[in-house]
Design a protein around this motif. Sequence first.
Motif, short mmCIF file in Angstrom:
data_model
loop_
_atom_site.label_atom_id
_atom_site.label_comp_id
_atom_site.label_asym_id
_atom_site.label_seq_id
_atom_site.Cartn_x
_atom_site.Cartn_y
_atom_site.Cartn_z
N ARG A 171 8.32 -28.51 90.13
CA ARG A 171 9.29 -28.26 89.01
C ARG A 171 8.34 -27.64 87.88
NH1 ARG A 171 14.55 -30.19 89.00
NH2 ARG A 171 14.60 -29.01 86.78
N LEU A 172 6.89 -27.75 87.69
CA LEU A 172 6.34 -27.21 86.81
C LEU A 172 5.78 -25.62 86.85
CD1 LEU A 172 4.52 -30.33 85.30
CD2 LEU A 172 6.38 -29.24 84.64
N PRO A 177 13.42 -27.43 75.75
CA PRO A 177 12.04 -27.86 75.73
C PRO A 177 11.97 -29.48 76.15
CG PRO A 177 12.44 -26.75 73.87
CD PRO A 177 13.92 -26.78 74.69
N ALA A 178 12.76 -30.40 75.73
CA ALA A 178 12.88 -31.62 75.93
C ALA A 178 12.64 -32.02 77.46
CB ALA A 178 13.82 -32.52 75.30
N ASN A 179 13.51 -31.21 78.16
CA ASN A 179 13.45 -31.48 79.68
C ASN A 179 11.87 -30.91 80.15
OD1 ASN A 179 16.22 -32.11 79.50
ND2 ASN A 179 17.17 -30.21 80.23
N ALA A 180 11.71 -30.07 79.73
CA ALA A 180 10.44 -29.49 80.36
C ALA A 180 9.16 -30.41 79.91
CB ALA A 180 10.14 -28.12 79.79
N GLU A 181 9.29 -31.04 78.86
CA GLU A 181 8.29 -32.34 78.33
C GLU A 181 8.66 -33.49 79.13
OE1 GLU A 181 7.23 -34.65 74.35
OE2 GLU A 181 9.03 -33.35 74.30
N SER A 182 9.54 -33.53 79.69
CA SER A 182 9.96 -34.85 80.34
C SER A 182 9.26 -34.62 81.75
CB SER A 182 11.47 -35.30 80.54
OG SER A 182 11.95 -34.30 81.39
N ARG A 183 9.30 -33.43 82.27
CA ARG A 183 8.75 -33.11 83.67
C ARG A 183 7.16 -33.12 83.56
NH1 ARG A 183 12.56 -33.57 87.33
NH2 ARG A 183 14.38 -32.64 86.71
N VAL A 184 6.79 -32.80 82.32
CA VAL A 184 5.25 -32.97 82.25
C VAL A 184 4.86 -34.39 82.38
CG1 VAL A 184 3.23 -32.60 80.79
CG2 VAL A 184 4.99 -30.75 81.31
N TYR A 185 5.53 -35.18 81.53
CA TYR A 185 5.04 -36.52 81.59
C TYR A 185 5.44 -37.37 83.03
CZ TYR A 185 5.36 -36.76 76.50
OH TYR A 185 4.95 -36.57 75.17
N ASN A 230 -4.01 -28.13 83.41
CA ASN A 230 -3.02 -27.16 83.72
C ASN A 230 -3.02 -26.91 85.47
OD1 ASN A 230 -2.04 -26.60 81.24
ND2 ASN A 230 -3.37 -25.02 80.93
N GLY A 231 -4.03 -26.81 85.96
CA GLY A 231 -4.18 -26.73 87.43
C GLY A 231 -3.31 -28.08 88.16
N ILE A 232 -3.94 -29.16 87.67
CA ILE A 232 -3.28 -30.45 88.22
C ILE A 232 -1.72 -30.34 87.98
CG2 ILE A 232 -3.04 -32.96 88.05
CD1 ILE A 232 -6.00 -33.01 87.22
N LEU A 233 -1.21 -30.10 86.96
CA LEU A 233 0.23 -29.99 86.70
C LEU A 233 0.96 -29.01 87.51
CD1 LEU A 233 0.31 -30.33 82.68
CD2 LEU A 233 0.73 -31.97 84.48
N MET A 234 0.16 -27.93 87.95
CA MET A 234 0.84 -26.91 88.82
C MET A 234 0.99 -27.38 90.11
SD MET A 234 1.97 -24.43 86.75
CE MET A 234 2.20 -25.52 85.32
N LEU A 235 0.52 -28.52 90.63
CA LEU A 235 0.74 -29.02 91.93
C LEU A 235 2.13 -29.57 92.01
CD1 LEU A 235 -2.71 -30.74 92.35
CD2 LEU A 235 -1.80 -28.65 93.51
N HIS A 236 2.77 -29.61 90.89
CA HIS A 236 4.17 -30.23 90.92
C HIS A 236 5.29 -29.07 90.89
CE1 HIS A 236 3.00 -34.41 90.35
NE2 HIS A 236 1.87 -33.90 89.66
#
Length: 84
Positions: free
Chosen positions: A45-46, A54-62, A37-43
């Motif tokens: 949009r997240l 939810p599909a848009n949020a999922e694509s941002r995580v990918y 979660n910490g690594i993802l929060m460096l981006h």
Amino acid sequence: MVDHGADLGIKVEIVKRSPDDVGFVPQAKRWVSEQVNGILMLHRRLVRDYEALPANAESRVYWAISANLSRRLTKESTPTWRGA
């Protein structure tokens, strides 16, 4: 939460903090999820929940995971789109 995981076929283990611990002490499996979660929060949009679907949020995580993995594979210290 445990029942919901069992319905999906996921084993859920609850890790409790020891009352003797003072300050920050990494817990067994929780540390892995907090690190991700910490690594993802460096981006950017997240950090906030901008997406309506939810599909848009999922694509941002990918996208964020792909960017992180490509950075690790190329051994870049900073993302190339920010400039050196």
